[in-house]
Design a protein around this motif. Sequence first.
Motif, mmCIF file in Angstrom:
data_model
loop_
_atom_site.group_PDB
_atom_site.id
_atom_site.type_symbol
_atom_site.label_atom_id
_atom_site.label_comp_id
_atom_site.label_asym_id
_atom_site.label_seq_id
_atom_site.Cartn_x
_atom_site.Cartn_y
_atom_site.Cartn_z
ATOM 1 N N ALA A 299 75.134 42.908 39.557
ATOM 2 C CA ALA A 299 74.431 44.096 40.053
ATOM 3 C C ALA A 299 75.331 45.332 39.926
ATOM 4 C CB ALA A 299 74.013 43.884 41.502
ATOM 5 N N GLN A 300 76.621 45.176 40.237
ATOM 6 C CA GLN A 300 77.542 46.309 40.086
ATOM 7 C C GLN A 300 77.716 46.689 38.622
ATOM 8 O OE1 GLN A 300 81.061 44.978 42.093
ATOM 9 N NE2 GLN A 300 80.437 45.856 44.061
ATOM 10 N N ARG A 301 77.802 45.685 37.759
ATOM 11 C CA ARG A 301 77.924 45.969 36.326
ATOM 12 C C ARG A 301 76.730 46.784 35.849
ATOM 13 N NH1 ARG A 301 76.392 41.280 32.578
ATOM 14 N NH2 ARG A 301 74.447 41.944 33.510
ATOM 15 N N ASN B 133 70.093 49.595 44.646
ATOM 16 C CA ASN B 133 69.434 48.830 45.713
ATOM 17 C C ASN B 133 69.859 47.365 45.678
ATOM 18 O OD1 ASN B 133 68.083 51.025 46.760
ATOM 19 N ND2 ASN B 133 66.268 50.709 45.489
ATOM 20 N N ARG B 134 69.988 46.808 44.491
ATOM 21 C CA ARG B 134 70.416 45.408 44.381
ATOM 22 C C ARG B 134 71.849 45.228 44.859
ATOM 23 N NH1 ARG B 134 67.923 42.681 38.930
ATOM 24 N NH2 ARG B 134 65.758 43.030 39.508
ATOM 25 N N VAL B 135 72.715 46.158 44.521
ATOM 26 C CA VAL B 135 74.104 46.071 44.987
ATOM 27 C C VAL B 135 74.135 46.103 46.509
ATOM 28 C CG1 VAL B 135 76.301 47.334 45.095
ATOM 29 C CG2 VAL B 135 75.181 46.983 42.914
ATOM 30 N N TYR B 136 73.355 46.983 47.097
ATOM 31 C CA TYR B 136 73.319 47.081 48.555
ATOM 32 C C TYR B 136 72.787 45.783 49.167
ATOM 33 C CZ TYR B 136 72.142 48.659 53.233
ATOM 34 O OH TYR B 136 72.051 48.762 54.594
ATOM 35 N N ALA B 137 71.715 45.240 48.600
ATOM 36 C CA ALA B 137 71.126 44.014 49.142
ATOM 37 C C ALA B 137 72.077 42.833 48.996
ATOM 38 C CB ALA B 137 69.802 43.715 48.434
ATOM 39 N N VAL B 138 72.710 42.699 47.831
ATOM 40 C CA VAL B 138 73.612 41.568 47.609
ATOM 41 C C VAL B 138 74.866 41.710 48.472
ATOM 42 C CG1 VAL B 138 75.056 40.428 45.872
ATOM 43 C CG2 VAL B 138 72.742 41.090 45.299
ATOM 44 N N THR B 139 75.339 42.931 48.657
ATOM 45 C CA THR B 139 76.512 43.147 49.501
ATOM 46 C C THR B 139 76.206 42.786 50.951
ATOM 47 O OG1 THR B 139 77.257 44.908 48.042
ATOM 48 C CG2 THR B 139 78.238 44.841 50.218
ATOM 49 N N SER B 140 75.039 43.200 51.431
ATOM 50 C CA SER B 140 74.666 42.828 52.807
ATOM 51 C C SER B 140 74.470 41.317 52.924
ATOM 52 C CB SER B 140 73.419 43.588 53.254
ATOM 53 O OG SER B 140 72.316 43.223 52.459
ATOM 54 N N GLU B 141 73.940 40.664 51.899
ATOM 55 C CA GLU B 141 73.788 39.208 51.904
ATOM 56 C C GLU B 141 75.155 38.523 51.894
ATOM 57 O OE1 GLU B 141 71.730 35.717 49.151
ATOM 58 O OE2 GLU B 141 71.233 37.823 48.802
ATOM 59 N N LEU B 142 76.097 39.087 51.145
ATOM 60 C CA LEU B 142 77.449 38.522 51.106
ATOM 61 C C LEU B 142 78.138 38.649 52.460
ATOM 62 C CD1 LEU B 142 79.741 37.307 49.361
ATOM 63 C CD2 LEU B 142 80.441 39.657 48.881
#
Length: 196
Positions: free
Chosen positions: A102-104, A67-76
């Motif tokens: 987040a990916q790590r 979920n964090r990867v998805y949120a940070v990717t959309s923010e990026l």
Amino acid sequence: MALYYNLVFGLLVIEMIFFGILSLPYPRSVRRTILQTVSAPFRNEQFQIALKCILGFVGVLFIDSVNRVYAVTSELHSSTQAHPGSSIMNDRSEIQARRFYAQRNMYLCGFTLFLTLILTRTYNLVVELIATKDKVDELKHEETANVSAVNDGDSEEILKLRAQLAEKDETLELLKSQASSLNKDYDEVSELKIRK
């Protein structure tokens, strides 16, 4: 890295060591001893419950990191579409750093869960392999014992049966020769009758 991700990394290292131990080519007696030693804690019910709770916790961490990867990717992506500027570039690099972390964390938790599945299947396969090899050895030993028992104890009976078989073969050959001579005589007699 947070403490719980350090613990997940420790669990991953333990799983990798255990997988390495399972994968090494040991003699069967050594492998059986290792498996019995390693599987002893897993027979304890409290240990199994604790392990399931730990794996559930790692699963929750994996879902959270996805979920964090998805949120940070959309923010990026949203910051990339904004107007370029010096403060925005700093924010973008900070977002990329958060995305990396987040990916790590996602990969760490995912590999830990995946290796857990592989370990349980590999352990079961190794146990089945040892049991199968033991069964094959027992069958070979029984077969060897049966052959030696036949050679030792029943040899007189086998010799008698072979002698009887040889007599029957001789009788059969004698009957075949008599049948062929009778057939020849019959053919000669039938040719004489045809000529007359």
